[in-house]
Design a protein around this motif. Sequence first.
Motif, short mmCIF file in Angstrom:
data_model
loop_
_atom_site.label_atom_id
_atom_site.label_comp_id
_atom_site.label_asym_id
_atom_site.label_seq_id
_atom_site.Cartn_x
_atom_site.Cartn_y
_atom_site.Cartn_z
N ALA A 64 0.84 -1.20 0.00
CA ALA A 64 0.00 0.00 0.00
C ALA A 64 0.87 1.25 0.00
CB ALA A 64 -0.94 -0.01 1.20
N LYS A 65 1.96 1.23 0.79
CA LYS A 65 2.89 2.37 0.79
C LYS A 65 3.46 2.61 -0.60
CE LYS A 65 4.85 2.31 5.37
NZ LYS A 65 5.73 3.28 5.96
N ALA A 66 3.86 1.53 -1.26
CA ALA A 66 4.46 1.66 -2.59
C ALA A 66 3.48 2.28 -3.58
CB ALA A 66 4.93 0.30 -3.09
N VAL A 67 2.23 1.84 -3.55
CA VAL A 67 1.21 2.40 -4.45
C VAL A 67 1.01 3.88 -4.16
CG1 VAL A 67 -1.28 2.37 -4.96
CG2 VAL A 67 -0.01 0.22 -4.85
N LEU A 68 0.86 4.22 -2.88
CA LEU A 68 0.61 5.62 -2.52
C LEU A 68 1.82 6.50 -2.78
CD1 LEU A 68 -1.45 5.10 0.74
CD2 LEU A 68 -2.29 5.89 -1.48
#
Length: 131
Positions: A64-68
């Motif tokens: 999720a961090k990578a996407v955001l």
Amino acid sequence: MTGLDGEILEPEHLSGEKTKGADESSVRAGFWRTFAKAAQQIPFAEDVVAAYYCALDPNTPGKAKAVLLGALAYFIMPMDAVPDFLALVGFSDDIAVLTLAIATVRSNLTEAHRIAARKSIANLDADKTRA
């Protein structure tokens, strides 16, 4: 900023390792400056700021961090598919990327991220009225 901001903005860990790379440092360095310029053009400003806090939260899963972080890094880049300085359409591609990213990781946006977002936006608005 609030105590919550201090907790969220502490160094993050991604799968047990300290996160590194230009995306996170670039997002930290440029997010508020870009958001201040674009806030009036973003119909879901609270979600964008909540996504910022979610991306920097040490409890957010790595994927999720990578996407955001990818979407937020794209948002702060001045020269992208549609340059941000173009009137009316400059942030349209950024909005599309952010919409998709937020929809993808919506379950990771917590009430703490939303509260921090509301407080930050209120502080920005208060700063504008004082200026």
